[in-house]
Design a protein around this motif. Structure first.
Motif, PDB file in Angstrom:
ATOM      1  N   GLY A  52      40.586  84.477  31.780  1.00 12.24           N
ATOM      2  CA  GLY A  52      40.792  84.492  30.333  1.00 12.24           C
ATOM      3  C   GLY A  52      40.698  85.902  29.781  1.00 12.24           C
ATOM      4  N   LEU A  53      39.675  86.645  30.230  1.00 10.50           N
ATOM      5  CA  LEU A  53      39.503  88.019  29.761  1.00 10.50           C
ATOM      6  C   LEU A  53      40.690  88.888  30.174  1.00 10.50           C
ATOM      7  CD1 LEU A  53      35.721  88.596  30.527  1.00 10.50           C
ATOM      8  CD2 LEU A  53      36.778  88.712  28.275  1.00 10.50           C
ATOM      9  N   ILE A  54      41.092  88.736  31.432  1.00 11.42           N
ATOM     10  CA  ILE A  54      42.172  89.593  31.941  1.00 11.42           C
ATOM     11  C   ILE A  54      43.482  89.292  31.217  1.00 11.42           C
ATOM     12  CG2 ILE A  54      43.586  90.079  33.985  1.00 11.42           C
ATOM     13  CD1 ILE A  54      40.939  89.683  35.610  1.00 11.42           C
ATOM     14  N   LEU A  55      43.739  87.999  30.975  1.00  7.14           N
ATOM     15  CA  LEU A  55      44.998  87.643  30.320  1.00  7.14           C
ATOM     16  C   LEU A  55      45.028  88.053  28.861  1.00  7.14           C
ATOM     17  CD1 LEU A  55      45.918  84.185  31.861  1.00  7.14           C
ATOM     18  CD2 LEU A  55      46.776  86.454  32.449  1.00  7.14           C
ATOM     19  N   SER A  56      43.848  88.187  28.226  1.00 10.64           N
ATOM     20  CA  SER A  56      43.909  88.599  26.817  1.00 10.64           C
ATOM     21  C   SER A  56      44.199  90.088  26.685  1.00 10.64           C
ATOM     22  CB  SER A  56      42.656  88.191  26.039  1.00 10.64           C
ATOM     23  OG  SER A  56      41.533  88.165  26.848  1.00 10.64           O
ATOM     24  N   GLY A  57      44.156  90.820  27.791  1.00  5.83           N
ATOM     25  CA  GLY A  57      44.607  92.206  27.780  1.00  5.83           C
ATOM     26  C   GLY A  57      43.681  93.141  27.012  1.00  5.83           C
ATOM     27  N   LEU A  68      37.864  93.870  34.438  1.00  2.09           N
ATOM     28  CA  LEU A  68      38.175  94.521  35.708  1.00  2.09           C
ATOM     29  C   LEU A  68      37.093  95.519  36.101  1.00  2.09           C
ATOM     30  CD1 LEU A  68      42.036  94.931  35.335  1.00  2.09           C
ATOM     31  CD2 LEU A  68      40.746  93.263  36.695  1.00  2.09           C
ATOM     32  N   ASN A  69      36.491  96.170  35.100  1.00  5.43           N
ATOM     33  CA  ASN A  69      35.381  97.064  35.407  1.00  5.43           C
ATOM     34  C   ASN A  69      34.213  96.311  36.013  1.00  5.43           C
ATOM     35  OD1 ASN A  69      36.274  99.576  34.797  1.00  5.43           O
ATOM     36  ND2 ASN A  69      35.621  99.508  32.653  1.00  5.43           N
TER      37      ASN A  69
END
Ligand code: SF4
Ligand code: SF4
Ligand code: SF4
Lengths: 209, 313
Positions: free
Chosen positions: B231-236, B244-245
């Motif tokens: 969810g976090l990655i897809l919200s950009g 990613l960190n």
């Protein structure tokens, strides 16, 4: 500019009536020279211990080629948010908005030092005062200068008049005139906090994508 | 910027331990109630596992609260949190839940263990035995309320962090659910570990019952972690960078993959599946599996707390 007669003891006024007052501030980054007079004056007037500060001027740059170089100075201090996350999370109501003036203030007696407000403030400008052990931050000099009918210490100390403080609801105030004559921005508006610290962006600063 | 000291860090590891203990307490009680309701009925007080939960739950929640109070900059002013309330503050509401939880928890322990305590009292302290009889009569109600309170407490620790709007990794709707499920599984693990240490039968009905729930629970936890980060990655934007960190290279990436995913989820899942096929459960298997789950959840709390605060927008 008008003289400010307001300011009462913390939380003296919790009624909803419209006082016709809402304080705000503008920092003009074009006029700011990064001299730090504001920080020093604030420290002295508000007895802020060394190691912590209520206002910080962050310098970036230089931009451009020598000899046409410039820096950018950004003021970091409490934004006196209309929808203040710090006030929302404080379990004791020690962090509160003074209804009469719109100032976000701290009631020292109620603060237990849970630091929830410090974590919640997206501008990361709150700190624990090492002497009082209480959450501290800029209060527009509510308890010092304003109660004496004076402008905030940082505003008076600024040699270039980069700081303008006043009543947002008074169309004749220098503050409103500044806001109407210069383009301003506010930090992190996307978070919905509605800050009342406005900035005039440096014209020849860096362009960030 | 080091893993434990960086600009913008406000809440340190004591808060992670508090979050861990509160969830563990809620989980232990939840499983003790399930054990009694589905398996043990009136004999529940004889089970070392229920006994272990009855010790672990109050001790954990009190220790957690103690840590919380010591972590205030004005510990002696803690009573002000009890006197003043702010309905918009998650912490304020959490303190209310915690207080109610503790009262009902002790009432529940009193009701479940009323007959052995009555025997031990032997007509001494008539007032106390009257109170116990009263509690025993209302056990149904007390149990129902305690289930609700323990689930609220488990989720509260997640809501506490998700209210911090400046940190994309924390200000995340999956977090309360993730904390609730991982808190429950830490409570289950603590109950199992305490139970076998108190000479409970590692092959008994209690262990079999909890292990049956544990496998789906671990799977749900893995799914929630996956949803959380995807969810976090897809919200950009900042959220993607933050995610990613956190799970990339570096100290906390190791903690996440090695500690949380490896030790905390994969190994217990493998052990549980293996125990399901082998008919016999031994002390060592139960104890080791439970310890791994506990370590995993403790690491998860630290991981979320620290990496979350690294990611101010
Ligand atoms: S800037 Fe921070 S401390 Fe000031 S009102 Fe907003 S959230 Fe509160
Ligand atoms: S540190 Fe003080 S002002 Fe801040 S949230 Fe806690 S009690 Fe409120
Ligand atoms: S308004 Fe007062 S408290 Fe705020 S930064 Fe200026 S001098 Fe300090």
């Amino acid at each position: 500019m008008s003289v400010y007669t307001v300011t009462k003891a913390p939380q003296a006024n919790t009624s909803e009536q419209d006082s016709g007052l809402k304080y705000a501030m503008v920092h003009d980054e074009n006029l700011c020279i990064g001299c730090n007079a504001c920080e020093d004056a604030c420290r002295e007037v508000n007895h802020v211990p060394y190691g912590v500060t209520r206002v910080k001027i962050e310098r970036s740059g230089p931009f451009g080629e020598y000899p046409d170089q410039s820096y950018r100075f950004i003021r970091h201090s409490c934004q006196h948010c209309e929808a203040a996350p710090c006030v929302k999370v404080c379990p004791t109501g020690a962090a509160y908005i003074d209804k009469e003036t719109g100032i976000v203030a701290v009631n020292e007696d109620r603060c237990v030092g849970c630091q929830y407000c410090i974590a919640a403030c997206p501008y990361q400008i709150r700190f624990i005062n090492p002497e009082t052990k209480v959450a501290d931050k800029c209060d527009f000099c509510q308890q010092t200068q304003l109660s004496e009918g004076l402008q905030p210490a940082c505003v008076l100390a600024c040699p270039t008049n980069a700081l303008v403080f006043g009543n947002l609801k008074d169309p004749d105030s220098a503050l409103v005139k500044t806001l109407k004559s210069k383009p301003t921005y506010r930090e992190k508006v996307d978070l919905g906090t509605r800050p009342k610290l406005f900035h005039v962006r440096t014209i020849d600063g860096e362009i960030v994508l | 910027m080091s893993a434990f000291h960086f600009d913008g860090l406000v809440w340190h590891w004591p808060i992670a331990i508090y979050l861990f203990l509160a969830g563990l307490s809620a989980g232990a009680v939840f499983f003790a109630i399930m054990l009694k309701h589905f398996k043990l009925a009136d004999k529940a007080y004889l089970s070392p596992f229920v006994q272990a939960a009855a010790v672990i739950a109050p001790v954990a929640v009190c220790a957690g609260l103690g840590i919380l109070v010591m972590d205030l900059t004005k510990p002696l002013a803690f009573w002000k949190i009890l006197v003043f309330y702010n309905p918009s503050s998650v912490m304020s509401m959490g303190v209310l839940v915690l207080l109610a939880y503790q009262v009902v928890l002790f009432a529940w322990i009193g009701s479940v263990f009323s007959s052995p305590i009555q025997q031990w009292l032997k007509q001494r302290l008539p007032l106390l035995s009257k109170l116990l009889a009263l509690l025993a009569r209302h056990e149904d109600v007390i149990t129902g309320v305690l289930v609700i309170l323990s689930l609220s407490l488990g989720a509260y620790t997640g809501f506490l962090l998700s209210a911090l709007i400046g940190f994309p990794l924390l200000n995340n709707p999956v977090l309360p659910l993730l904390f609730l499920i991982s808190g429950l599984s830490s409570g289950a693990a603590a109950t199992l570990l305490g139970g076998v240490l108190m000479r409970g039968n590692p092959n008994g009905v209690e262990v079999r019952f909890i292990h049956r729930i544990e496998i789906p629970m671990i799977l749900v936890e893995i799914m929630l972690l996956f949803t959380f980060f995807v969810g976090l990655i897809l919200s950009g934007g900042q959220s993607e960078v933050a995610a990613l960190n956190a799970i990339g290279e570096g100290f906390w990436g190791w903690i996440f993959w090695g500690g949380v995913v490896g030790v905390g989820l994969t190994l217990p899942l493998a052990f549980n599946l293996w125990m399901k096929v082998s008919s016999d459960r031994k002390f060592a298997y139960v104890a080791v599996t439970a310890s791994f789950s506990l370590i995993g959840v403790l690491l998860l709390r630290n991981f979320i707390l620290y990496t979350g605060q690294m990611t101010g927008v």
